[in-house]
Design an enzyme around this catalytic site. Structure first.
Site, mmCIF file in Angstrom:
data_model
loop_
_atom_site.group_PDB
_atom_site.id
_atom_site.type_symbol
_atom_site.label_atom_id
_atom_site.label_comp_id
_atom_site.label_asym_id
_atom_site.label_seq_id
_atom_site.Cartn_x
_atom_site.Cartn_y
_atom_site.Cartn_z
ATOM 1 N N ALA A 24 -65.755 -120.108 -17.904
ATOM 2 C CA ALA A 24 -65.132 -119.643 -16.743
ATOM 3 C C ALA A 24 -65.915 -118.311 -16.248
ATOM 4 C CB ALA A 24 -63.587 -119.313 -16.808
ATOM 5 N N ALA A 25 -65.906 -117.233 -17.295
ATOM 6 C CA ALA A 25 -66.511 -115.931 -16.588
ATOM 7 C C ALA A 25 -67.958 -116.179 -16.647
ATOM 8 C CB ALA A 25 -66.079 -114.925 -17.753
ATOM 9 N N ARG A 35 -75.839 -117.399 -6.032
ATOM 10 C CA ARG A 35 -75.404 -117.527 -4.279
ATOM 11 C C ARG A 35 -76.300 -116.170 -3.843
ATOM 12 N NH1 ARG A 35 -69.834 -118.323 -5.959
ATOM 13 N NH2 ARG A 35 -70.010 -120.361 -6.528
ATOM 14 N N CYS A 58 -57.301 -124.963 -19.520
ATOM 15 C CA CYS A 58 -55.806 -124.721 -18.799
ATOM 16 C C CYS A 58 -55.324 -126.222 -18.800
ATOM 17 C CB CYS A 58 -55.907 -123.991 -17.734
ATOM 18 S SG CYS A 58 -56.688 -122.633 -17.515
ATOM 19 N N ASP A 300 -62.155 -113.677 -21.720
ATOM 20 C CA ASP A 300 -61.325 -113.235 -22.855
ATOM 21 C C ASP A 300 -61.809 -112.465 -23.624
ATOM 22 O OD1 ASP A 300 -59.629 -115.217 -21.518
ATOM 23 O OD2 ASP A 300 -59.707 -116.797 -23.119
ATOM 24 N N ASN A 322 -62.188 -116.011 -14.190
ATOM 25 C CA ASN A 322 -62.891 -116.357 -13.032
ATOM 26 C C ASN A 322 -63.309 -115.319 -12.033
ATOM 27 O OD1 ASN A 322 -63.456 -119.309 -12.578
ATOM 28 N ND2 ASN A 322 -61.209 -119.333 -13.715
HETATM 29 C C1 LIG Z 1 -54.556 -125.104 -24.158
HETATM 30 C C2 LIG Z 1 -54.763 -123.868 -23.074
HETATM 31 C C3 LIG Z 1 -54.077 -123.569 -21.767
HETATM 32 C C4 LIG Z 1 -54.641 -122.656 -21.125
HETATM 33 N N1 LIG Z 1 -53.727 -122.654 -19.856
HETATM 34 C C5 LIG Z 1 -54.004 -121.387 -19.089
HETATM 35 C C6 LIG Z 1 -53.186 -121.519 -17.757
HETATM 36 O O1 LIG Z 1 -52.433 -122.293 -17.655
HETATM 37 N N2 LIG Z 1 -53.533 -120.381 -17.100
HETATM 38 C C7 LIG Z 1 -54.606 -119.456 -17.274
HETATM 39 O O2 LIG Z 1 -54.987 -118.372 -16.359
HETATM 40 N N3 LIG Z 1 -55.233 -119.673 -18.396
HETATM 41 C C8 LIG Z 1 -54.996 -120.519 -19.303
HETATM 42 N N4 LIG Z 1 -55.630 -120.644 -20.531
HETATM 43 C C9 LIG Z 1 -56.727 -119.607 -20.739
HETATM 44 C C10 LIG Z 1 -58.113 -119.885 -20.292
HETATM 45 O O3 LIG Z 1 -58.542 -121.152 -20.625
HETATM 46 C C11 LIG Z 1 -59.175 -118.889 -20.685
HETATM 47 O O4 LIG Z 1 -58.602 -117.504 -20.467
HETATM 48 C C12 LIG Z 1 -60.557 -118.899 -19.969
HETATM 49 O O5 LIG Z 1 -61.083 -120.107 -20.424
HETATM 50 C C13 LIG Z 1 -61.556 -117.797 -20.668
HETATM 51 O O6 LIG Z 1 -62.697 -118.016 -19.966
HETATM 52 P P1 LIG Z 1 -63.803 -117.395 -20.625
HETATM 53 O O7 LIG Z 1 -64.974 -117.733 -19.813
HETATM 54 O O8 LIG Z 1 -63.684 -115.898 -20.712
HETATM 55 O O9 LIG Z 1 -63.728 -117.840 -22.285
HETATM 56 P P2 LIG Z 1 -63.858 -119.375 -22.634
HETATM 57 O O10 LIG Z 1 -63.421 -120.250 -21.684
HETATM 58 O O11 LIG Z 1 -63.470 -119.236 -24.176
HETATM 59 O O12 LIG Z 1 -65.632 -119.770 -22.834
HETATM 60 C C14 LIG Z 1 -66.356 -118.944 -23.756
HETATM 61 C C15 LIG Z 1 -67.546 -119.738 -23.912
HETATM 62 O O13 LIG Z 1 -68.438 -119.027 -24.510
HETATM 63 C C16 LIG Z 1 -69.189 -119.945 -25.489
HETATM 64 N N5 LIG Z 1 -69.596 -119.203 -26.680
HETATM 65 C C17 LIG Z 1 -68.925 -118.197 -27.416
HETATM 66 N N6 LIG Z 1 -69.800 -117.473 -27.969
HETATM 67 C C18 LIG Z 1 -71.173 -118.140 -27.931
HETATM 68 C C19 LIG Z 1 -72.280 -117.796 -28.457
HETATM 69 N N7 LIG Z 1 -72.333 -116.750 -29.469
HETATM 70 N N8 LIG Z 1 -73.559 -118.328 -28.005
HETATM 71 C C20 LIG Z 1 -73.281 -119.322 -27.010
HETATM 72 N N9 LIG Z 1 -72.026 -119.522 -26.404
HETATM 73 C C21 LIG Z 1 -71.034 -118.954 -26.944
HETATM 74 C C22 LIG Z 1 -68.066 -120.824 -26.219
HETATM 75 O O14 LIG Z 1 -68.445 -122.022 -26.587
HETATM 76 C C23 LIG Z 1 -67.107 -121.132 -24.884
HETATM 77 O O15 LIG Z 1 -67.387 -122.251 -24.242
HETATM 78 C C24 LIG Z 1 -55.479 -121.698 -21.268
HETATM 79 C C25 LIG Z 1 -56.316 -121.841 -22.629
HETATM 80 C C26 LIG Z 1 -56.058 -123.043 -23.207
HETATM 81 C C27 LIG Z 1 -56.703 -122.850 -24.721
#
Ligand SMILES: Cc1cc2nc3c(=O)[nH]c(=O)nc-3n(C[C@H](O)[C@H](O)[C@H](O)COP(=O)(O)OP(=O)(O)OC[C@H]3O[C@@H](n4cnc5c(N)ncnc54)[C@H](O)[C@@H]3O)c2cc1C
Length: 468
Positions: A24-25, A35, A58, A300, A322
């Protein structure tokens, strides 16, 4: 193993952005930067150690539960789609070190083991959060699952299809735990939720959590509170067969773990980047890592400012990730954007019970040194006489003396959850409960009573604050 180094500012002299984390982030940041700046101005290299990009964790509970039938429906943008937009996406490649002084990252191909250094002009950390795994016998047994990634979801679905068991135990009663309880009920399991806290949904006050507890029991879920899991028992073939707490044993053909997450900041810490009290990266309002002009972080793996308490918190939510990505991408792409902070809004459901919260719980308010009043009201989702009206409980916290809204929690059926957004807007605007009573909300009998439940709570809270 081969070791290579790709130099910064290659042939064309364009800048290079490196993104760590492809969900996401990270991919929101990369896409927004793209863009704003084309490939001739900005090269974008994104590292993702997993199999997928831009996926919705999610949606996993709804995919496992069968509401969503296709895994790929949870993927917003595939690696191929990102590549087609000029992002050099390196899938199954883990970044293992950040060399801040030399502006480069070290990465390892997860499958081949090949290693390389990649230089950057600008760096985005979007490494997400790591699920907490219990350190106890049986925790790694077959049949024990997390639900953090699409691979986790697939493995759980495979177990459910293969074993066709009867008993499922969910460890943890936060929103992921209760959503997974629903998913397992939908799959025909007898579900027990084992919870360390005094009531499920510790993001609510216990009196509101009690309502969730009662409703879950009404849905046929066995809810066990104040329970510490001590071990998981396995069969001779290594499959999980029971969850043991300090004073009971619960049969389990499958176990789902939902006991929280911590920011994934090992890389950042090793690189000397600043972490807060909750272990998340510290950023400024532009999502730039404090003290580092060319490094951004979001999602996160960062801490966010709670606009109500004024304190830093770690809240792992996709909605924030996001937005962070959008802000980072705008700034990296030469524009200007900020993320001011959050008010702590979250909504979830277990079967037809909707659970919502925003702002501070009582203990948050106390911790922040705030004095407050609370009111709890019962109302209905529609006009009482209109078919389908269902009960709804709203709890509201207001600051003593000023009457400033501090928090709202709502538990009810259809229409309860998203009502919390009214309070989220009021909190963001810094409104008092008195001001809220005059909000011009929509009304017709199928949608609410003439006084919306949130306004009823605001009126009662305003009266309480006024009479002190
Ligand atoms: C079951 C579930 C339900 C959820 N429901 C909701 C909801 O209803 N509403 C809501 O707002 N949020 C929800 N969330 C939370 C939401 O999914 C997360 O907050 C969101 O995905 C965070 O995005 P992110 O990009 O910060 O991290 P992530 O989605 O964790 O992505 C981080 C990525 O970085 C990669 N990564 C990490 N370290 C490295 C590295 N050293 N090298 C290469 N790649 C790496 C990982 O593989 C991962 O793909 C839910 C989460 C889960 C697990």
């Amino acid at each position: 193993m081969s070791m290579s180094e790709s130099a910064r500012q290659g042939n064309s002299g364009r800048e290079r952005l490196v993104v760590i984390g492809g969900d996401a982030a990270g991919m929101s940041a990369a896409s927004q930067a793209r863009r704003l700046k084309g490939p001739d101005e900005l090269e974008i290299v994104a590292f993702e150690r997993g199999h997928f990009t831009s996926y919705s964790a999610c949606g996993i509970p709804y995919w496992v539960g069968g509401d969503v039938t296709e895994r790929d429906a949870l993927i917003a943008r595939t690696p191929e789609e990102h590549r087609a937009r000029g992002i050099d996406l390196r899938l199954r490649t883990e970044v293992t070190e950040i060399d801040v002084a030399r502006q480069r990252v070290h990465a390892r191909d997860v499958d081949s083991g090949a290693e390389s250094w990649t230089s950057y002009d600008k760096l985005v950390l979007a490494t997400g959060a790591r699920p907490i795994r219990p350190d106890m016998p049986g925790a790694d047994a077959e049949g024990v699952h997390g639900v953090q990634t699409l691979d986790d979801g697939q493995e759980l679905l495979d177990t459910l299809t293969r074993t066709r068991g009867r008993h499922a135990v969910v460890v943890g009663a936060g929103y992921i735990g209760v959503e997974m309880a629903e998913a397992l009920i939908n799959r025909g399991y007898l579900v027990t939720v084992v919870n360390r806290g005094s009531e499920p949904m510790s993001t609510l006050d216990p009196d509101m959590g009690r309502l969730v507890h009662e409703a879950m029991e009404g849905l046929g879920i066995t809810m066990v509170n104040d329970a510490e899991v001590t071990k998981l028992l396995t069969d001779d073939d290594g499959r999980v067969r029971a969850v043991v707490t300090q004073d009971a044993e619960y049969p389990a053909d499958v176990v789902v773990l939902g006991i929280g997450v911590r920011p994934e900041t090992g890389l950042a810490e090793a690189a000397g980047l600043p972490l807060g009290a909750h272990g998340g990266l510290l950023t400024d309002l532009a999502m730039r890592v404090r003290g580092h002009a060319n490094i951004w972080a979001g999602g996160d793996c960062v801490e966010v400012l709670d606009l109500v308490s004024g304190q830093e918190r770690h809240i792992a939510l996709g909605t924030h990730a996001n937005k962070h990505g959008q802000v980072i991408g705008t700034n990296v792409g030469g524009g200007y954007a900020t993320f001011p902070g959050v008010v702590g809004t979250a909504v979830s459901k277990v079967c037809d019970l909707e659970i919502a919260r925003t702002g501070l719980r009582e203990k948050d308010a106390r911790r922040a040194g705030l004095q407050y009043e609370t009111v709890t009201i019962e109302s209905t989702s529609r006009a009482g006489y209109y078919p389908g009206a269902s009960p709804m409980t709203v709890k509201m916290l207001a600051e003593r003396r000023t009457g400033r809204l501090l928090g709202v929690q709502i538990v009810g059926r259809e229409g309860a959850g998203k009502r919390v957004d009214i309070a989220a807007v009021a909190l963001t605007a810094g409104m008092t409960v008195e001001q809220m009573t005059a909000l011009d909300l929509g009304y017709a009998p199928p949608f609410s009573p003439v006084w919306d439940p949130v306004l009823v709570a605001a009126r009662k809270a305003a009266a309480k604050v006024r009479n002190l």
